[in-house]
Motif scaffolding. Structure first.
Motif, PDB file in Angstrom:
ATOM      1  N   ALA A   8      52.506  30.770  70.309  1.00 31.41           N
ATOM      2  CA  ALA A   8      51.758  32.016  70.449  1.00 31.41           C
ATOM      3  C   ALA A   8      50.444  31.958  69.675  1.00 31.41           C
ATOM      4  O   ALA A   8      49.404  32.428  70.149  1.00 31.41           O
ATOM      5  CB  ALA A   8      52.607  33.187  69.953  1.00 31.41           C
ATOM      6  N   SER A   9      50.469  31.347  68.485  1.00 31.28           N
ATOM      7  CA  SER A   9      49.238  31.236  67.707  1.00 31.28           C
ATOM      8  C   SER A   9      48.240  30.336  68.418  1.00 31.28           C
ATOM      9  O   SER A   9      47.033  30.552  68.350  1.00 31.28           O
ATOM     10  CB  SER A   9      49.535  30.699  66.301  1.00 31.28           C
ATOM     11  OG  SER A   9      49.864  29.315  66.336  1.00 31.28           O
ATOM     12  N   GLY A  10      48.728  29.313  69.115  1.00 28.28           N
ATOM     13  CA  GLY A  10      47.851  28.431  69.876  1.00 28.28           C
ATOM     14  C   GLY A  10      47.206  29.148  71.045  1.00 28.28           C
ATOM     15  O   GLY A  10      46.032  28.945  71.335  1.00 28.28           O
ATOM     16  N   ARG A  11      48.005  30.007  71.700  1.00 26.29           N
ATOM     17  CA  ARG A  11      47.433  30.763  72.824  1.00 26.29           C
ATOM     18  C   ARG A  11      46.371  31.738  72.348  1.00 26.29           C
ATOM     19  O   ARG A  11      45.333  31.902  72.992  1.00 26.29           O
ATOM     20  CB  ARG A  11      48.557  31.512  73.555  1.00 26.29           C
ATOM     21  CG  ARG A  11      49.523  30.594  74.309  1.00 26.29           C
ATOM     22  CD  ARG A  11      50.412  31.387  75.237  1.00 26.29           C
ATOM     23  NE  ARG A  11      51.334  32.245  74.516  1.00 26.29           N
ATOM     24  CZ  ARG A  11      52.556  31.876  74.125  1.00 26.29           C
ATOM     25  NH1 ARG A  11      52.977  30.639  74.362  1.00 26.29           N
ATOM     26  NH2 ARG A  11      53.350  32.712  73.489  1.00 26.29           N
ATOM     27  N   ARG A  12      46.608  32.357  71.189  1.00 30.97           N
ATOM     28  CA  ARG A  12      45.628  33.314  70.665  1.00 30.97           C
ATOM     29  C   ARG A  12      44.341  32.637  70.261  1.00 30.97           C
ATOM     30  O   ARG A  12      43.251  33.193  70.403  1.00 30.97           O
ATOM     31  CB  ARG A  12      46.213  34.052  69.457  1.00 30.97           C
ATOM     32  CG  ARG A  12      47.287  35.068  69.803  1.00 30.97           C
ATOM     33  CD  ARG A  12      47.563  35.983  68.624  1.00 30.97           C
ATOM     34  NE  ARG A  12      48.043  35.252  67.460  1.00 30.97           N
ATOM     35  CZ  ARG A  12      49.324  34.996  67.225  1.00 30.97           C
ATOM     36  NH1 ARG A  12      50.248  35.406  68.087  1.00 30.97           N
ATOM     37  NH2 ARG A  12      49.688  34.333  66.146  1.00 30.97           N
ATOM     38  N   SER A  13      44.449  31.395  69.743  1.00 27.01           N
ATOM     39  CA  SER A  13      43.262  30.687  69.279  1.00 27.01           C
ATOM     40  C   SER A  13      42.614  29.858  70.381  1.00 27.01           C
ATOM     41  O   SER A  13      41.614  29.192  70.153  1.00 27.01           O
ATOM     42  CB  SER A  13      43.619  29.782  68.093  1.00 27.01           C
ATOM     43  OG  SER A  13      44.552  28.789  68.477  1.00 27.01           O
ATOM     44  N   GLY A  14      43.224  29.854  71.548  1.00 29.19           N
ATOM     45  CA  GLY A  14      42.662  29.117  72.668  1.00 29.19           C
ATOM     46  C   GLY A  14      43.027  27.668  72.708  1.00 29.19           C
ATOM     47  O   GLY A  14      42.420  26.883  73.437  1.00 29.19           O
ATOM     48  N   HIS A  15      44.050  27.275  71.922  1.00 28.46           N
ATOM     49  CA  HIS A  15      44.499  25.883  71.908  1.00 28.46           C
ATOM     50  C   HIS A  15      45.788  25.778  72.707  1.00 28.46           C
ATOM     51  O   HIS A  15      46.795  26.364  72.330  1.00 28.46           O
ATOM     52  CB  HIS A  15      44.750  25.396  70.479  1.00 28.46           C
ATOM     53  CG  HIS A  15      43.500  25.319  69.678  1.00 28.46           C
ATOM     54  ND1 HIS A  15      42.649  24.255  69.724  1.00 28.46           N
ATOM     55  CD2 HIS A  15      42.949  26.213  68.803  1.00 28.46           C
ATOM     56  CE1 HIS A  15      41.634  24.464  68.907  1.00 28.46           C
ATOM     57  NE2 HIS A  15      41.799  25.637  68.332  1.00 28.46           N
ATOM     58  N   ALA A  16      45.744  25.009  73.766  1.00 28.09           N
ATOM     59  CA  ALA A  16      46.953  24.805  74.561  1.00 28.09           C
ATOM     60  C   ALA A  16      47.778  23.693  73.943  1.00 28.09           C
ATOM     61  O   ALA A  16      47.251  22.701  73.468  1.00 28.09           O
ATOM     62  CB  ALA A  16      46.571  24.431  76.005  1.00 28.09           C
ATOM     63  N   ALA A  17      49.065  23.865  73.976  1.00 31.30           N
ATOM     64  CA  ALA A  17      49.953  22.826  73.429  1.00 31.30           C
ATOM     65  C   ALA A  17      49.950  21.607  74.326  1.00 31.30           C
ATOM     66  O   ALA A  17      49.787  21.696  75.542  1.00 31.30           O
ATOM     67  CB  ALA A  17      51.375  23.364  73.298  1.00 31.30           C
ATOM     68  N   ASP A  43      63.675  27.529  67.541  1.00 34.24           N
ATOM     69  CA  ASP A  43      63.111  28.174  68.728  1.00 34.24           C
ATOM     70  C   ASP A  43      62.113  29.259  68.330  1.00 34.24           C
ATOM     71  O   ASP A  43      61.017  29.357  68.890  1.00 34.24           O
ATOM     72  CB  ASP A  43      64.224  28.786  69.577  1.00 34.24           C
ATOM     73  CG  ASP A  43      64.850  27.763  70.519  1.00 34.24           C
ATOM     74  OD1 ASP A  43      64.175  26.763  70.843  1.00 34.24           O
ATOM     75  OD2 ASP A  43      66.007  27.965  70.911  1.00 34.24           O
ATOM     76  N   ALA A  44      62.515  30.071  67.352  1.00 39.41           N
ATOM     77  CA  ALA A  44      61.643  31.157  66.908  1.00 39.41           C
ATOM     78  C   ALA A  44      60.365  30.598  66.279  1.00 39.41           C
ATOM     79  O   ALA A  44      59.266  31.114  66.500  1.00 39.41           O
ATOM     80  CB  ALA A  44      62.384  32.040  65.907  1.00 39.41           C
ATOM     81  N   TYR A  45      60.517  29.532  65.506  1.00 39.15           N
ATOM     82  CA  TYR A  45      59.356  28.905  64.866  1.00 39.15           C
ATOM     83  C   TYR A  45      58.395  28.339  65.899  1.00 39.15           C
ATOM     84  O   TYR A  45      57.180  28.593  65.855  1.00 39.15           O
ATOM     85  CB  TYR A  45      59.843  27.799  63.926  1.00 39.15           C
ATOM     86  CG  TYR A  45      58.741  26.915  63.387  1.00 39.15           C
ATOM     87  CD1 TYR A  45      57.625  27.459  62.747  1.00 39.15           C
ATOM     88  CD2 TYR A  45      58.823  25.523  63.498  1.00 39.15           C
ATOM     89  CE1 TYR A  45      56.631  26.649  62.236  1.00 39.15           C
ATOM     90  CE2 TYR A  45      57.827  24.706  62.989  1.00 39.15           C
ATOM     91  CZ  TYR A  45      56.738  25.279  62.358  1.00 39.15           C
ATOM     92  OH  TYR A  45      55.739  24.472  61.862  1.00 39.15           O
ATOM     93  N   PHE A  46      58.912  27.581  66.849  1.00 39.11           N
ATOM     94  CA  PHE A  46      58.057  26.981  67.861  1.00 39.11           C
ATOM     95  C   PHE A  46      57.397  28.041  68.751  1.00 39.11           C
ATOM     96  O   PHE A  46      56.266  27.859  69.202  1.00 39.11           O
ATOM     97  CB  PHE A  46      58.856  26.000  68.713  1.00 39.11           C
ATOM     98  CG  PHE A  46      59.314  24.779  67.958  1.00 39.11           C
ATOM     99  CD1 PHE A  46      58.505  24.198  66.997  1.00 39.11           C
ATOM    100  CD2 PHE A  46      60.553  24.217  68.200  1.00 39.11           C
ATOM    101  CE1 PHE A  46      58.913  23.072  66.291  1.00 39.11           C
ATOM    102  CE2 PHE A  46      60.980  23.094  67.503  1.00 39.11           C
ATOM    103  CZ  PHE A  46      60.162  22.525  66.548  1.00 39.11           C
ATOM    104  N   GLU A  47      58.078  29.148  68.975  1.00 42.32           N
ATOM    105  CA  GLU A  47      57.482  30.223  69.775  1.00 42.32           C
ATOM    106  C   GLU A  47      56.314  30.858  69.026  1.00 42.32           C
ATOM    107  O   GLU A  47      55.272  31.148  69.615  1.00 42.32           O
ATOM    108  CB  GLU A  47      58.539  31.277  70.104  1.00 42.32           C
ATOM    109  CG  GLU A  47      57.990  32.488  70.856  1.00 42.32           C
ATOM    110  CD  GLU A  47      57.214  32.111  72.106  1.00 42.32           C
ATOM    111  OE1 GLU A  47      56.197  32.804  72.396  1.00 42.32           O
ATOM    112  OE2 GLU A  47      57.599  31.142  72.790  1.00 42.32           O
TER     113      GLU A  47
END
Length: 266
Positions: free
Chosen positions: A251-260, A243-247
């Motif tokens: 979060a890194s995707g949101r910062r870089s503008g990449h939506a999962a 859970d912590a890893y996927f979060e």
């Protein structure tokens, strides 16, 4: 694609895994054929999951590229060739190719040795190492080789996958991230890493193996058409750790503008 059709496609093309594994195992007797077969079979299943006839290429060609890519990854992870062996093979083959271009023919062992200032026996050893190595593992664009012949949009997807994979590596727990970076990015051997950290070879291998499983889970969850069940995950880490890893990854995707593609959760 219906599950039954997907499974039949896998069964009908298992020979691709067998042929690729046999080709590698015939040259590299010190590698585990079972591990190679497992990696190839996993890649074949994922290829069947993602195949679309609209791509305009036969499934066999599509799957063969993915299987070869997976086998290269598995060989790299096995750390079967020490860094000094790879370096020696690359140096000798570079000298051979440079001489061949200049002479217009294949140079002799003596000529290669003279150009490098080393003994002919060292050249023969280097050429023998090169014959055993899967040379595509050691060139900068190795990961592009299996994708030859794919459609442009498929190449774009491959590029996006690599970008996601780098973010997935960055999000790994610290020890696992450092081991993955050292092995795959810095081309260090497991032995070197173990000596530096003051731990056993097995301890480093365990960290690598679990990190790879976590990365596979991240890729599966990011690209899957449907949410994956907890029972299907490859990682042996606890649900809390995942859970912590996927979060962190989300979060890194949101910062870089990449939506999962879908929420990353276990």
């Amino acid at each position: 694609m219906p599950l039954r059709a997907r499974n039949q496609l896998v069964v009908d093309n298992l020979h691709i895994v067998g042929a690729a594994t046999a080709s590698v195992a015939s040259r590299l007797t010190q590698v585990s054929r079972d591990d190679l077969t497992s990696a190839g079979a996993y890649a074949l299943v994922r290829a069947a999951d993602r195949f679309d006839e609209a791509m305009g290429i036969p499934f066999g060609a599509y799957a063969r590229g993915r299987v070869n890519w997976a086998l290269m990854d598995e060989l790299r992870a096995m750390d079967w060739a020490p860094r000094e062996v790879r370096s020696r093979a690359k140096a000798v083959t570079r000298a051979r190719d440079a001489l061949a271009a200049r002479l217009g023919r294949t140079p002799t062992v003596a000529e290669i040795a003279q150009s490098m200032g080393i003994e002919p026996s060292a050249v023969r050893e280097g050429l023998a190492d090169a014959d055993r190595l899967v040379t595509s593992l050691d060139v900068p664009d190795a990961r592009e080789i299996p994708w030859t012949g794919y459609l442009p949009d498929e190449l774009v997807l491959a590029s996006e996958r690599d970008e996601f994979l780098h973010r997935a590596v960055d999000a790994l727990p610290e020890k696992k991230r450092d081991v993955i970076r050292a092995i795959y990015f810095d081309e260090r051997t497991v032995k070197d890493i173990a000596e530096e950290l003051g731990v056993t070879h097995a301890a480093v291998s365990q960290q690598r193996a679990e990190a790879v499983r976590m990365l596979r889970d991240a890729l599966d969850r990011h690209y899957a058409d449907e949410p994956a069940s907890p029972a299907s995950r490859a990682s042996r880490s606890s649900a809390a750790v995942l859970d912590a890893y996927f979060e962190r990854l989300s979060a890194s995707g949101r910062r870089s503008g990449h939506a999962a593609a879908q929420p990353l959760s276990v």
